[in-house]
Design an enzyme around this catalytic site. Structure first.
Site, PDB file in Angstrom:
ATOM      1  N   GLU A  82       0.823  -1.206   0.000  1.00  0.00           N
ATOM      2  CA  GLU A  82       0.000   0.000   0.000  1.00  0.00           C
ATOM      3  C   GLU A  82       0.862   1.264   0.000  1.00  0.00           C
ATOM      4  O   GLU A  82       0.556   2.244  -0.690  1.00  0.00           O
ATOM      5  CB  GLU A  82      -0.927  -0.002   1.220  1.00  0.00           C
ATOM      6  N   ALA A 193       5.280 -36.430 -12.188  1.00  0.00           N
ATOM      7  CA  ALA A 193       5.301 -36.524 -13.649  1.00  0.00           C
ATOM      8  C   ALA A 193       5.121 -37.995 -14.015  1.00  0.00           C
ATOM      9  O   ALA A 193       5.726 -38.870 -13.397  1.00  0.00           O
ATOM     10  CB  ALA A 193       6.622 -35.997 -14.201  1.00  0.00           C
ATOM     11  N   TRP A 209      14.472 -38.650 -18.375  1.00  0.00           N
ATOM     12  CA  TRP A 209      13.443 -37.835 -17.757  1.00  0.00           C
ATOM     13  C   TRP A 209      12.106 -38.209 -18.361  1.00  0.00           C
ATOM     14  O   TRP A 209      12.027 -38.515 -19.545  1.00  0.00           O
ATOM     15  CB  TRP A 209      13.718 -36.347 -17.981  1.00  0.00           C
TER      16      TRP A 209
END
Length: 597
Positions: A82, A193, A209
């Site tokens: 702010e 993953a 990977w």
């Protein structure tokens, strides 16, 4: 305690469409500026913890409003969003509207953010959500309204379809604090993953990977937004991860290993704690010799009577963590999901098929035998990342705190006999504490003379304390470290920098540091409480109570998890309180221009 809520329905924001086209036009403007404030606040995700993510936009009033100032909280102990926005807007703030994603929370007791609005001539403030912490909730709204400013809270004072969308943005950007406040647990995200056929590794265990480089870069971002990253023993043995963000930024999450038996390798990247600390949580009594080995490496070991995700999460809640990223294998993932501690899932799906009857899957046995028992994600999002698809969604909805919870003032109005501070022991530690400004990390600059007698303004007590580990060192290069700590952007960065230099270059530390460190801290604390009258009043208001710095892991300055800490910060504050109560006038010399009016 861990959250004991069931798998619920999606968030339903309390908003109803408004037909009036003129109102809708202004609501669209309000919504766009609040969403912008939320976007700004997200720039510092990970750096602000344990503080919320705060953003502020100031725009001129009217149908053709123009943005004149913006700001966001960089980190704990830095300039409020702010104040930044007001400074950027300058004279254009007079008569303008300020937009914030969350109600300002003045834990430091000086109402800096609110004063900035009032002094700048802001006439209206639009707030995304009320502050989720009970002792701050509604206070800024009440204070601004008492000063004559118009205050509108999304979903309460203004409602429409566009407002509902902006409200959701505000919930998402501070989801960790909302979960912590409403459910008393850190916000936990499970990430994995997998291949298109649902495997996280080949049958041999090889997994490098599965996902693309772009997906792995996104994982680094997720780590950088988290307070800690959690893995199991299998991940350490099979992958030997580093668990670092690798983005060159300042925020480095804690690394946590869960292992019941401590059947872990002696050589592992996680045992290198020069840049990032590591905690190993284990079953009580497991491999004492290996525990000693880890301790010799600087790894912290925490024992549990029964090691399980729920108790670990409760412990990390006590340590003040807001967000956790789980990067574990199927066994630990299943245990965490079954315990109810996982709130969100990020699944990176690669367009690959590996097959294999024994190839591991991302989630192990959950005890479900029918598809009707399957856990369904809510608020699901799909994103293409290179060749992969990221599917994310929530297992538990973000707590909707739209219903007004009575504040401390409102509670006292109902029953004047109630007091939130009636305990003889007052704990302080993080931003959600009513006495959080007692912390050496609070954003209160102090002004003290240097070795030459010239006054220097330090950004915080912690900056001063960390830098003075090297002031007066016999090593001529120590001066550069003092200057680097002085320039640290936040107290957290100053602390991390000072501790790292002390650990890696003990020869740089002044020879008498262990003997004088409490004196250095006391000098800085006394200066802080002498400069700011509201802090002096707050300290004196605790007369008759024991002050305890509630850090569960700092056994010197804090009280420890079970009261085993020395609590030197609390002791120094009680000593200072006694001096002030006795009328001691031997306070640091402060220039009149610096003393708060």
């Amino acid at each position: 305690m861990a959250m004991a809520m069931g798998f619920a329905t999606p968030i339903k924001c309390k908003a109803t469409p408004i037909i009036n086209n003129n109102n809708n036009h202004y609501h669209v403007l309000d919504a766009s500026y609040v969403k912008r404030a939320a976007e700004l606040s997200d720039k510092s995700a990970g750096f602000t913890s344990p503080h919320p993510n705060f953003g502020c936009v100031i725009a001129t009033s009217g149908s053709a409003g123009k943005v004149v100032g913006e700001g966001y909280l960089y980190g704990q102990g830095t300039k409020p969003a702010e104040v930044q926005a007001v400074e950027a807007g300058g004279e254009y703030c007079r008569g303008a509207t300020a937009y914030v994603n969350m109600e300002p929370g003045d834990c430091d007791g000086d109402l800096t953010a609110l004063s900035a609005f009032i002094k700048a001539g802001i006439t209206r403030v639009v707030i995304g959500i009320r502050h989720p912490l009970q002792h701050l909730r509604g206070k800024a709204v009440q204070a601004l309204r008492s000063e004559g400013l118009q205050v509108d809270v999304l979903g309460e004072d203004i409602r429409s379809v566009s407002i509902e969308d902006a409200l959701k943005s505000c919930l998402l950007v501070n989801a960790p604090l909302l979960y912590r406040s409403a459910c008393r647990v850190p916000f936990s995200v499970l990430k994995y993953a997998m291949t298109l056929d649902g495997k996280i590794a080949a049958s041999s265990g090889h997994a490098s990977w599965i996902s693309s480089k772009k997906s792995r870069s996104r994982v680094f971002e997720l780590r950088g937004r988290s307070d800690a990253v959690i893995v199991g023993g299998n991940t350490v043995r099979n992958d030997n991860p580093r668990l670092t963000p690798r983005h060159g930024g300042g925020h480095l999450p804690m690394r946590i290993v869960m292992s019941q038996t401590l059947d872990l390798p002696e050589v592992a990247n996680l045992w290198d704690v020069r840049d990032v600390p590591t905690i190993v949580v284990t079953q009580r009594g497991a491999r004492r010799s290996f525990q000693k080995f880890l301790a010799s490496k600087g790894v912290e070991v925490v024992e549990f009577d029964i090691l399980n995700p729920k108790d670990v999460v409760d412990y990390l809640y006590d340590r003040g963590y807001l967000s956790l990223l789980w990067e574990c294998g199927g066994t630990l993932s299943a245990s965490a999901i079954s315990s109810g501690v996982i709130h969100k899932v990020h699944a990176f799906v690669a367009p690959k098929i590996i097959g294999g009857k024994n190839a591991p899957s991302p989630v192990g046995e959950l005890g479900m035998v029918e598809m009707t028992q399957a856990l369904e994600l809510i608020d699901v999002c799909y994103e293409q990342i290179g060749p992969d698809v990221l599917i994310s969604g929530y297992l538990h909805p973000i707590p909707d705190l739209t219903p007004v919870i009575p504040s401390v003032d409102e509670t006292s109005a109902i029953d004047p006999s109630l007091s939130p501070y009636d305990s003889p022991i007052i704990f302080f530690y993080k931003t959600w504490d009513p006495y959080g400004s007692f912390s050496n990390f609070s954003p209160h600059p102090i002004r003290l003379p240097d070795e030459s007698g010239d006054y220097v303004t330090w950004p915080s007590v912690e900056h001063y304390y960390q830098a003075h580990k090297f002031v007066g060192s016999s090593n001529p290069n120590a001066r550069s470290y003092v200057e680097a700590i002085y320039l640290a952007k936040s107290p957290e960065e100053a602390a991390r920098m000072g501790r790292k230099i002390q650990r890696e270059h003990p020869d740089m530390v002044r020879s008498d540091w262990e003997n004088v460190k409490t004196e250095v801290m006391y000098k800085a604390l006394k200066c802080k409480f002498s400069i700011y009258p509201h802090l002096t009043s707050m300290l004196l208001s605790t007369a008759g109570s024991v002050l305890v710095e509630a850090s569960p892991h700092d056994l010197f300055w804090g009280g420890g998890r079970d009261g085993e800490g020395l609590n030197y910060l609390g002791r120094l504050l009680m000593k200072l309180r006694s001096e002030f109560l006795d009328g001691d006038t031997n306070k640091p010399e402060i220039s009149a221009s610096y003393r708060e009016s």
